[in-house]
Design a protein around this motif. Sequence first.
Motif, PDB file in Angstrom:
ATOM      1  N   VAL A  16     -13.397 -27.388 -10.487  1.00 44.75           N
ATOM      2  CA  VAL A  16     -13.088 -28.207 -11.645  1.00 44.75           C
ATOM      3  C   VAL A  16     -11.579 -28.122 -11.835  1.00 44.75           C
ATOM      4  CG1 VAL A  16     -13.528 -26.351 -13.317  1.00 44.75           C
ATOM      5  CG2 VAL A  16     -13.581 -28.723 -14.077  1.00 44.75           C
ATOM      6  N   GLY A  17     -10.962 -29.250 -12.099  1.00 47.58           N
ATOM      7  CA  GLY A  17      -9.515 -29.268 -12.275  1.00 47.58           C
ATOM      8  C   GLY A  17      -9.120 -30.391 -13.199  1.00 47.58           C
ATOM      9  N   GLY A  18      -7.863 -30.381 -13.577  1.00 46.83           N
ATOM     10  CA  GLY A  18      -7.380 -31.432 -14.461  1.00 46.83           C
ATOM     11  C   GLY A  18      -5.945 -31.171 -14.854  1.00 46.83           C
ATOM     12  N   THR A  19      -5.532 -31.865 -15.893  1.00 52.21           N
ATOM     13  CA  THR A  19      -4.154 -31.795 -16.369  1.00 52.21           C
ATOM     14  C   THR A  19      -4.154 -31.551 -17.867  1.00 52.21           C
ATOM     15  OG1 THR A  19      -3.567 -33.402 -14.670  1.00 52.21           O
ATOM     16  CG2 THR A  19      -1.955 -33.029 -16.401  1.00 52.21           C
ATOM     17  N   VAL A  20      -3.205 -30.745 -18.339  1.00 49.48           N
ATOM     18  CA  VAL A  20      -3.012 -30.517 -19.768  1.00 49.48           C
ATOM     19  C   VAL A  20      -1.676 -31.137 -20.141  1.00 49.48           C
ATOM     20  CG1 VAL A  20      -2.798 -28.803 -21.607  1.00 49.48           C
ATOM     21  CG2 VAL A  20      -4.357 -28.373 -19.682  1.00 49.48           C
ATOM     22  N   LEU A  21      -1.716 -32.089 -21.064  1.00 47.94           N
ATOM     23  CA  LEU A  21      -0.525 -32.801 -21.519  1.00 47.94           C
ATOM     24  C   LEU A  21      -0.357 -32.625 -23.017  1.00 47.94           C
ATOM     25  CD1 LEU A  21      -1.213 -36.209 -19.695  1.00 47.94           C
ATOM     26  CD2 LEU A  21       0.229 -34.332 -18.884  1.00 47.94           C
ATOM     27  N   ASP A  22       0.865 -32.819 -23.512  1.00 46.61           N
ATOM     28  CA  ASP A  22       1.039 -32.886 -24.959  1.00 46.61           C
ATOM     29  C   ASP A  22       0.787 -34.328 -25.387  1.00 46.61           C
ATOM     30  OD1 ASP A  22       3.403 -34.385 -24.584  1.00 46.61           O
ATOM     31  OD2 ASP A  22       4.724 -32.717 -25.102  1.00 46.61           O
ATOM     32  N   ALA A  23       0.810 -34.594 -26.684  1.00 51.25           N
ATOM     33  CA  ALA A  23       0.479 -35.917 -27.198  1.00 51.25           C
ATOM     34  C   ALA A  23       1.426 -36.997 -26.685  1.00 51.25           C
ATOM     35  CB  ALA A  23       0.474 -35.897 -28.729  1.00 51.25           C
ATOM     36  N   GLY A  24       2.625 -36.618 -26.258  1.00 55.88           N
ATOM     37  CA  GLY A  24       3.588 -37.574 -25.711  1.00 55.88           C
ATOM     38  C   GLY A  24       3.425 -37.807 -24.226  1.00 55.88           C
ATOM     39  N   GLY A  25       2.466 -37.122 -23.603  1.00 54.93           N
ATOM     40  CA  GLY A  25       2.221 -37.312 -22.184  1.00 54.93           C
ATOM     41  C   GLY A  25       3.008 -36.388 -21.272  1.00 54.93           C
ATOM     42  N   THR A  26       3.688 -35.392 -21.849  1.00 54.01           N
ATOM     43  CA  THR A  26       4.443 -34.428 -21.053  1.00 54.01           C
ATOM     44  C   THR A  26       3.542 -33.273 -20.635  1.00 54.01           C
ATOM     45  OG1 THR A  26       6.459 -34.988 -22.263  1.00 54.01           O
ATOM     46  CG2 THR A  26       6.463 -32.905 -21.067  1.00 54.01           C
ATOM     47  N   PRO A  27       3.572 -32.865 -19.364  1.00 53.41           N
ATOM     48  CA  PRO A  27       2.754 -31.741 -18.916  1.00 53.41           C
ATOM     49  C   PRO A  27       3.102 -30.458 -19.672  1.00 53.41           C
ATOM     50  CG  PRO A  27       3.695 -32.893 -17.042  1.00 53.41           C
ATOM     51  CD  PRO A  27       4.360 -33.442 -18.272  1.00 53.41           C
ATOM     52  N   VAL A  28       2.093 -29.635 -19.945  1.00 49.22           N
ATOM     53  CA  VAL A  28       2.298 -28.355 -20.626  1.00 49.22           C
ATOM     54  C   VAL A  28       1.982 -27.239 -19.632  1.00 49.22           C
ATOM     55  CG1 VAL A  28       1.696 -26.917 -22.608  1.00 49.22           C
ATOM     56  CG2 VAL A  28       1.621 -29.417 -22.811  1.00 49.22           C
TER      57      VAL A  28
END
Length: 108
Positions: A16-28
Motif C-alpha cells: 500500500v502506498g500513496g502521497t501526503v500533501l498539504d492543502a496547497g498540494g505541497t508534499p509533506v
Amino acid sequence: MSPFSLSFTTLPANTVGGTVLDAGGTPVANVTVRAKDGSGTVVGTTQTGADGVYALTLSAGWTGTVEIVAPQGFAAGAAVSVTIPSGGSATADFTLTKVVYVNGRASG
C-alpha cells in the motif's frame, strides 16, 4: 508554492502506498504512516520521503486501516480502510490541513 513532480511508479505486489500533501498540494516529508489490522494492531510503519511518498509492504490480501500521524502544525491525522487484492497493491493518499493557533484573551 514551489513546483514539484510526483514520479510514482507501479507499486510492487502486496504494497500500500500513496502521497501526503498539504492543502496547497505541497508534499509533506517525514510524516509517520501506520498500517493497522482489524484488531487495531500496528503491522507496519514508515515515513514519507521528501516527495511526500510512502510505501508499506504487507501480506497478500491484507485488509485494515492506513493512518497518518499529523506532524506539529497540522490537524489530527486521518485513517482510511484499505484492502490489498491478492498479488496486487492499493493506494491511500492523504491531505493535511494546517492548524492556526490564536493566542489572546477575550474580553467583553
